[in-house]
Motif scaffolding. Structure first.
Motif, PDB file in Angstrom:
ATOM      1  N   UNK A 172      14.139  13.676  25.818  1.00 18.48           N
ATOM      2  CA  UNK A 172      14.200  12.864  24.603  1.00 18.48           C
ATOM      3  C   UNK A 172      12.807  12.782  23.983  1.00 18.48           C
ATOM      4  N   UNK A 173      12.720  12.936  22.672  1.00 19.28           N
ATOM      5  CA  UNK A 173      11.423  12.938  21.981  1.00 19.28           C
ATOM      6  C   UNK A 173      11.219  11.696  21.125  1.00 19.28           C
ATOM      7  N   UNK A 174      11.963  10.642  21.401  1.00 20.39           N
ATOM      8  CA  UNK A 174      11.889   9.435  20.592  1.00 20.39           C
ATOM      9  C   UNK A 174      10.555   8.713  20.639  1.00 20.39           C
ATOM     10  N   UNK A 175       9.811   8.829  21.734  1.00 25.12           N
ATOM     11  CA  UNK A 175       8.541   8.123  21.867  1.00 25.12           C
ATOM     12  C   UNK A 175       7.351   9.080  21.988  1.00 25.12           C
ATOM     13  N   UNK A 176       7.524  10.371  21.716  1.00 23.61           N
ATOM     14  CA  UNK A 176       6.432  11.318  21.955  1.00 23.61           C
ATOM     15  C   UNK A 176       5.261  11.151  20.988  1.00 23.61           C
ATOM     16  N   UNK A 177       5.436  10.520  19.855  1.00 27.30           N
ATOM     17  CA  UNK A 177       4.333  10.293  18.911  1.00 27.30           C
ATOM     18  C   UNK A 177       3.850   8.846  18.927  1.00 27.30           C
ATOM     19  N   UNK A 178       4.313   8.068  19.872  1.00 24.80           N
ATOM     20  CA  UNK A 178       3.954   6.654  19.897  1.00 24.80           C
ATOM     21  C   UNK A 178       2.445   6.442  20.048  1.00 24.80           C
ATOM     22  N   UNK A 179       1.795   7.159  20.937  1.00 21.95           N
ATOM     23  CA  UNK A 179       0.356   6.989  21.148  1.00 21.95           C
ATOM     24  C   UNK A 179      -0.428   7.382  19.900  1.00 21.95           C
ATOM     25  N   UNK A 180      -0.057   8.466  19.247  1.00 26.04           N
ATOM     26  CA  UNK A 180      -0.751   8.907  18.033  1.00 26.04           C
ATOM     27  C   UNK A 180      -0.597   7.881  16.913  1.00 26.04           C
ATOM     28  N   UNK A 181       0.566   7.292  16.798  1.00 27.06           N
ATOM     29  CA  UNK A 181       0.792   6.289  15.755  1.00 27.06           C
ATOM     30  C   UNK A 181       0.026   5.013  16.081  1.00 27.06           C
ATOM     31  N   UNK A 182      -0.006   4.605  17.351  1.00 27.60           N
ATOM     32  CA  UNK A 182      -0.682   3.373  17.742  1.00 27.60           C
ATOM     33  C   UNK A 182      -2.182   3.444  17.488  1.00 27.60           C
ATOM     34  N   UNK A 183      -2.792   4.618  17.622  1.00 28.38           N
ATOM     35  CA  UNK A 183      -4.238   4.765  17.463  1.00 28.38           C
ATOM     36  C   UNK A 183      -4.649   5.183  16.057  1.00 28.38           C
ATOM     37  N   UNK A 184      -3.735   5.323  15.152  1.00 27.77           N
ATOM     38  CA  UNK A 184      -4.023   5.807  13.804  1.00 27.77           C
ATOM     39  C   UNK A 184      -4.521   4.670  12.923  1.00 27.77           C
ATOM     40  N   UNK A 185      -5.554   4.925  12.161  1.00 27.97           N
ATOM     41  CA  UNK A 185      -6.093   3.970  11.212  1.00 27.97           C
ATOM     42  C   UNK A 185      -5.375   4.173   9.879  1.00 27.97           C
ATOM     43  N   UNK A 186      -4.712   3.155   9.396  1.00 29.01           N
ATOM     44  CA  UNK A 186      -4.022   3.234   8.112  1.00 29.01           C
ATOM     45  C   UNK A 186      -4.645   2.247   7.136  1.00 29.01           C
ATOM     46  N   UNK A 187      -4.832   2.676   5.923  1.00 27.60           N
ATOM     47  CA  UNK A 187      -5.377   1.824   4.892  1.00 27.60           C
ATOM     48  C   UNK A 187      -4.265   1.572   3.898  1.00 27.60           C
ATOM     49  N   UNK A 188      -3.929   0.338   3.717  1.00 25.44           N
ATOM     50  CA  UNK A 188      -2.820  -0.035   2.850  1.00 25.44           C
ATOM     51  C   UNK A 188      -3.359  -0.400   1.457  1.00 25.44           C
ATOM     52  N   UNK A 189      -2.659  -0.012   0.444  1.00 23.52           N
ATOM     53  CA  UNK A 189      -2.969  -0.415  -0.917  1.00 23.52           C
ATOM     54  C   UNK A 189      -3.988   0.432  -1.639  1.00 23.52           C
ATOM     55  N   UNK A 190      -4.502   1.483  -1.011  1.00 22.95           N
ATOM     56  CA  UNK A 190      -5.469   2.357  -1.666  1.00 22.95           C
ATOM     57  C   UNK A 190      -4.834   3.723  -1.846  1.00 22.95           C
ATOM     58  N   UNK A 191      -5.217   4.387  -2.903  1.00 21.20           N
ATOM     59  CA  UNK A 191      -4.694   5.739  -3.140  1.00 21.20           C
ATOM     60  C   UNK A 191      -5.699   6.789  -2.783  1.00 21.20           C
TER      61      UNK A 191
END
Length: 191
Positions: A172-191
């Protein structure tokens, strides 16, 4: 806990002539190493409930212990006493019966032996332990059961990780990107 009784059953329990019974549905091991449902009730002869379940009358050989409930939904157990045979002891002593389902129903009969209304589920739980006592040629089985609410007290050791998911569902690949998503820096509201 509030429960709803069948109106006919409730009227019978409030009358002066009451003929109550207990019916027990329990999953126990048999001689061919399978778990089978056993249907027993506290009367004599066979009793059909729920249109297709035939309960065998055990008379005074079957008794149900005290069942208590609290407002805080604490899980309470009960005991069931049953006269049994040496063969049954040989079957159950080496087989896993703990955790098997047990249901106890409370019902009533009219003067002709017909079931009044629908029996209501008095106890719903799992077998815990069995102990045996001998008195002459008779063997008395005492089974203790825990209410199904006992499962709420059990802590879950599972985690929402890729490795834990693989132990349960390999590939099952449902959680294989969980670590990458958890450590990703996202900036909201900027283009």
């Amino acid at each position: 806990m509030a429960r709803t009784l069948d109106t006919n059953l409730k009227a019978n329990f409030q009358s002066s002539a009451v003929r109550p019974f207990f019916a027990v549905k329990v999953k126990l091991p048999n001689a061919t190493n399978h778990d089978v449902l056993n249907y027993m009730w506290t009367g004599i002869g066979d009793l059909t409930l729920f249109t297709n379940e035939t309960y065998t009358g055990m008379g005074d050989l079957l008794s149900i212990g005290t069942v208590t409930e609290n407002q805080d939904l604490a899980a309470k157990g009960c005991t069931i006493n049953l006269r049994t045979t040496n063969e049954f002891i040989l079957i159950t002593r080496d087989r896993d019966y703990q955790g098997n389902e047990i249901k106890i129903y409370l019902g009533a009969q009219d003067d002709n032996g017909a079931v009044i209304g629908d029996p209501f589920m008095f106890f719903d739980g799992f077998l815990d332990q069995m102990s045996y006592t001998m008195s002459g040629k008779d063997v008395q089985l005492q089974a203790t059961a825990e209410h199904k609410l006992i499962r709420l007290q059990k802590t879950s050791t599972g985690r929402y990780t890729h490795n834990d998911q693989q132990t349960k569902h390999s590939g099952d690949k449902g959680f294989n990107l969980q670590t990458a998503i958890a450590n990703r820096q996202l900036t909201w509201g900027k283009t």
